[in-house]
Motif scaffolding. Structure first.
Motif, mmCIF file in Angstrom:
data_model
loop_
_atom_site.group_PDB
_atom_site.id
_atom_site.type_symbol
_atom_site.label_atom_id
_atom_site.label_comp_id
_atom_site.label_asym_id
_atom_site.label_seq_id
_atom_site.Cartn_x
_atom_site.Cartn_y
_atom_site.Cartn_z
ATOM 1 N N GLN A 129 0.827 -1.206 0.000
ATOM 2 C CA GLN A 129 0.000 0.000 0.000
ATOM 3 C C GLN A 129 0.862 1.258 0.000
ATOM 4 N N ILE A 130 1.918 1.245 0.813
ATOM 5 C CA ILE A 130 2.781 2.426 0.901
ATOM 6 C C ILE A 130 3.726 2.517 -0.292
ATOM 7 N N GLY A 131 4.065 1.352 -0.863
ATOM 8 C CA GLY A 131 4.996 1.320 -1.979
ATOM 9 C C GLY A 131 6.441 1.272 -1.543
ATOM 10 N N ILE A 132 6.706 0.493 -0.492
ATOM 11 C CA ILE A 132 8.071 0.347 0.012
ATOM 12 C C ILE A 132 8.420 -1.135 0.073
ATOM 13 N N ALA A 133 9.715 -1.415 0.374
ATOM 14 C CA ALA A 133 10.208 -2.779 0.210
ATOM 15 C C ALA A 133 10.309 -3.583 1.502
ATOM 16 N N GLU B 202 12.346 0.507 5.678
ATOM 17 C CA GLU B 202 11.734 1.628 4.977
ATOM 18 C C GLU B 202 10.424 2.038 5.646
ATOM 19 N N LEU B 203 9.716 1.069 6.221
ATOM 20 C CA LEU B 203 8.486 1.378 6.944
ATOM 21 C C LEU B 203 8.780 2.265 8.148
ATOM 22 N N MET B 204 9.877 2.001 8.835
ATOM 23 C CA MET B 204 10.245 2.830 9.978
ATOM 24 C C MET B 204 10.589 4.244 9.523
ATOM 25 N N ASN B 205 11.294 4.360 8.390
ATOM 26 C CA ASN B 205 11.604 5.686 7.852
ATOM 27 C C ASN B 205 10.322 6.443 7.509
ATOM 28 N N TRP B 206 9.358 5.729 6.924
ATOM 29 C CA TRP B 206 8.061 6.325 6.576
ATOM 30 C C TRP B 206 7.330 6.817 7.819
ATOM 31 N N LEU B 207 7.385 6.015 8.869
ATOM 32 C CA LEU B 207 6.658 6.314 10.096
ATOM 33 C C LEU B 207 7.220 7.531 10.820
ATOM 34 N N TYR B 208 8.525 7.711 10.731
ATOM 35 C CA TYR B 208 9.163 8.805 11.469
ATOM 36 C C TYR B 208 9.641 9.935 10.558
ATOM 37 N N ALA B 209 9.084 10.019 9.366
ATOM 38 C CA ALA B 209 9.422 11.093 8.436
ATOM 39 C C ALA B 209 8.875 12.430 8.945
#
Length: 300
Positions: free
Chosen positions: A185-189, A193-200
């Motif tokens: 859904q987010i378009g990450i691998a 990367e999910l952690m980077n997305w969460l704390y952006a």
């Protein structure tokens, strides 16, 4: 007067919809980003409202009745803050409202649906809250926000999904298809990367709430973790409903994406409520909140 110019604004945590109507005719409607100042700040909400209201000027500068139904109105201090934002936005757009009401978005939705009847509504979207009206008296239950409450909401479910994904990645929890669904859904691998997305730096609560979109997919595939989250969410929403209802209640409206798009959650909530209030009429709302809020504005 049937030809009154009426304005309704549904300002949720995720999106804001404005509708302008003359009588039964919709003159203008537009949807943009959320307008909960607790989530995005006063300046961003002001900018959002001004962008919407500036479009209204092409149709009229005088509005007979307006209902601003805004998420994040939880205390007296919130009312004053949101009133200041709205009055400033109207002033900058040079719009005048003969009758103006500012209410919590769920309260306004309930009053539009109830049309003078005693009723209760549960909305489970980004947040979760209940409002009841009895003998023209309004009471609310839940809706304490993502930091302290909103159990069963989209944000709460999204957070539970994130917990499950990271626990599975560590080996502390069961494997779940929620992991691949969220990454897709987010378009990450991967989870890094999910952690980077969460704390952006541009993170918003709505980002976590959006993860709830995948829950029904995994639950329908009998994913154990997804089913566990769905059942916990349903139990929390059922508790919210049962607490909000009284022996004199006979109408319960259910609304919000979590109830609209998760059959397992919906049916578990229905069953729990009926087990306590067997004569309750439970209605899953088919109309959009902006429809109900427009009805509320037309009552002014």
């Amino acid at each position: 007067m049937t030809d009154r110019v009426v304005l309704a604004i549904d300002g949720g945590a995720t999106k804001t919809t404005l509708r302008l109507a003359r009588g039964k005719n919709i003159l203008f409607e537009q949807t943009t980003t959320g307008s909960n100042y607790q989530a995005i700040g006063k300046e961003n909400v002001t900018a959002t409202l001004i962008a919407l209201l500036s479009e209204v000027v092409a149709y009229t500068q005088t509005i007979d009745a307006a209902c601003f139904a805004i998420a994040g109105i939880d205390t007296e201090a919130d009312i004053h803050t949101v009133q200041e934002i709205i009055e400033n936005s109207l002033s900058q757009c040079m719009l005048h409202c003969d009758k103006l009401t500012i209410e919590n978005d769920v309260e306004a939705t309930l009053l539009g649906l109830a049309q003078g009847r005693d009723a209760t509504i549960i909305i489970a979207g980004t947040g979760a809250i209940a409002f009841s009206v009895q003998n023209n008296s309004i009471t609310r239950t839940g809706g304490w926000g993502h930091r302290a409450g909103d159990e069963g909401s989209g944000y709460w479910i999204g957070k539970e999904i994130l917990h499950a994904i990271f626990r599975a990645a560590d080996g502390r929890g069961k494997e779940t298809m929620l992991s691949e669904l969220v990454l897709a859904q987010i378009g990450i691998a991967n989870t890094e990367e999910l952690m980077n997305w969460l704390y952006a730096s541009d993170y918003r609560n709505a980002h976590t709430a959006s993860l709830a979109n995948v829950l029904h997919v995994a639950a329908e595939q009998q994913d154990f973790v997804a089913l566990s989250i769905a059942k916990k969410a349903a139990d929390e929403l059922a508790l919210l409903a049962i607490t909000a209802l009284s022996e004199n209640s006979n109408v319960l409206f259910l609304n919000g994406g979590i109830l609209q798009h998760n059959p397992i959650i919906l049916e578990r909530v229905r069953h729990a409520v009926v087990s306590v209030f067997p004569n309750m009429t439970i209605t899953l709302c088919s109309e959009k909140p902006i429809d109900s809020i427009m009805k509320r504005a037309q009552l002014l």
